[in-house]
Scaffold this motif. Structure first.
Motif, short mmCIF file in Angstrom:
data_model
loop_
_atom_site.label_atom_id
_atom_site.label_comp_id
_atom_site.label_asym_id
_atom_site.label_seq_id
_atom_site.Cartn_x
_atom_site.Cartn_y
_atom_site.Cartn_z
N PRO A 296 0.82 -1.21 0.00
CA PRO A 296 0.00 0.00 0.00
C PRO A 296 0.86 1.26 0.00
O PRO A 296 2.08 1.20 0.21
CB PRO A 296 -0.79 -0.09 1.30
N ARG A 297 0.22 2.39 -0.20
CA ARG A 297 0.92 3.68 -0.22
C ARG A 297 1.81 3.80 1.01
O ARG A 297 1.40 3.53 2.13
CB ARG A 297 -0.12 4.80 -0.23
N GLY A 298 3.05 4.21 0.80
CA GLY A 298 4.00 4.39 1.88
C GLY A 298 5.43 4.33 1.38
O GLY A 298 5.68 4.07 0.20
N VAL A 299 6.35 4.58 2.29
CA VAL A 299 7.78 4.49 1.99
C VAL A 299 8.34 3.34 2.82
O VAL A 299 8.33 3.40 4.06
CB VAL A 299 8.52 5.81 2.30
N TYR A 300 8.81 2.32 2.13
CA TYR A 300 9.30 1.10 2.77
C TYR A 300 10.82 1.07 2.69
O TYR A 300 11.39 1.04 1.60
CB TYR A 300 8.73 -0.14 2.07
N ILE A 301 11.47 1.11 3.84
CA ILE A 301 12.93 1.03 3.88
C ILE A 301 13.32 -0.43 3.66
O ILE A 301 12.82 -1.33 4.33
CB ILE A 301 13.50 1.52 5.22
N VAL A 302 14.20 -0.67 2.68
CA VAL A 302 14.72 -2.02 2.44
C VAL A 302 16.23 -1.93 2.38
O VAL A 302 16.79 -0.99 1.82
CB VAL A 302 14.15 -2.64 1.14
N VAL B 223 6.88 3.27 -2.32
CA VAL B 223 8.29 3.53 -2.61
C VAL B 223 9.13 2.56 -1.79
O VAL B 223 8.94 2.44 -0.58
CB VAL B 223 8.68 4.98 -2.24
N LEU B 224 10.03 1.83 -2.47
CA LEU B 224 11.03 1.02 -1.78
C LEU B 224 12.28 1.88 -1.72
O LEU B 224 12.89 2.17 -2.74
CB LEU B 224 11.31 -0.27 -2.54
N LYS B 225 12.64 2.31 -0.53
CA LYS B 225 13.80 3.19 -0.37
C LYS B 225 14.95 2.39 0.22
O LYS B 225 14.83 1.81 1.30
CB LYS B 225 13.45 4.36 0.56
N LEU B 226 16.07 2.35 -0.51
CA LEU B 226 17.23 1.62 -0.04
C LEU B 226 17.90 2.39 1.08
O LEU B 226 18.20 3.57 0.95
CB LEU B 226 18.24 1.41 -1.17
N GLY B 227 18.13 1.68 2.18
CA GLY B 227 18.88 2.27 3.28
C GLY B 227 20.36 2.33 2.92
O GLY B 227 20.80 1.78 1.91
N ALA B 228 21.14 2.98 3.75
CA ALA B 228 22.57 3.14 3.48
C ALA B 228 23.35 1.86 3.72
O ALA B 228 24.45 1.71 3.21
CB ALA B 228 23.14 4.27 4.33
N ASN B 229 22.79 0.92 4.47
CA ASN B 229 23.53 -0.31 4.80
C ASN B 229 23.52 -1.29 3.65
O ASN B 229 22.59 -1.35 2.87
CB ASN B 229 22.91 -0.98 6.03
N GLY B 230 24.55 -2.10 3.60
CA GLY B 230 24.58 -3.25 2.71
C GLY B 230 25.26 -3.00 1.38
O GLY B 230 25.56 -1.89 1.00
N CYS B 231 25.49 -4.10 0.69
CA CYS B 231 26.23 -4.07 -0.57
C CYS B 231 25.55 -4.89 -1.65
O CYS B 231 26.20 -5.44 -2.53
CB CYS B 231 27.65 -4.60 -0.36
N ALA B 232 24.24 -5.02 -1.59
CA ALA B 232 23.52 -5.83 -2.58
C ALA B 232 23.67 -5.21 -3.96
O ALA B 232 23.83 -4.01 -4.12
CB ALA B 232 22.05 -5.94 -2.22
#
Length: 184
Positions: free
Chosen positions: A52-58, A88-97
């Protein structure tokens, strides 16, 4: 005879908040995995994972360069739709995918999602990326979508913002036959 509508696996049911601050990665993958389990129980089924509508941190937890995506749709999956409603799927700063969503299945659809990549923050936060490509060259950041090995897939009405580019077609790895990208 009327056909039953496919079940909808709402990511909120699996714990996603979409509030722009909570890491929703695990909850979204749980919804995808539950839909995949439903599909594997019988052939000819369809299912939908709904954001649904929103900003999802992944984000991923890997601290070393990896070819593992943040979210993944398995190769055995058929007829799964991943649909967003101004999500919106917003990439967090962590990780190296290397990719945000990897689609390995067939006859699957990704519709109505925006992926937001803060490329500069991810590059600055990850020493692994800096060692691989210290100047920030091509190929050192995550793509928005990756379709790999599946057939007859569709990405429609989706956008990728940030990263190395904001244009979907150049920020998507597309392999397999009869796969299509429709840009807004």
């Amino acid at each position: 005879m009327a056909q039953n509508a496919p079940p909808i696996f709402d990511v909120r049911t699996f714990g996603a908040l979409g509030d722009g601050t909570t890491d929703d990665t695990v909850a979204i993958q749980k919804a995808i995995t539950a839909a995949e389990a439903y599909l594997s129980a019988a052939t000819g089924r369809s299912a939908e994972v709904f954001l649904p509508r929103g900003v999802y941190i992944v984000q991923d937890a890997s601290i070393a360069w990896t070819a593992t995506p943040i979210l993944s749709i398995a190769a055995s999956t058929r007829r799964l739709t991943l649909r967003g409603d101004e999500a919106v799927l917003k990439l967090g700063a962590n990780g190296c995918a290397t990719s945000t969503i990897r689609l390995l299945g067939s006859q699957c659809k990704i519709i109505g999602l925006t992926i937001s990549i803060d490329y500069e923050a991810r590059f600055a936060a990850n020493a692994s990326w800096q060692k691989v490509n210290p100047t920030g060259g091509a190929g050192d950041g995550p793509t928005g979508f990756e379709i790999n090995t599946g057939d007859d897939n569709l990405i429609s009405h989706c956008n990728v913002i940030g990263g190395k580019t904001t244009f979907l077609a150049t920020d998507t790895i597309l392999q397999g036959s009869d796969c299509f990208i429709i840009v807004n």
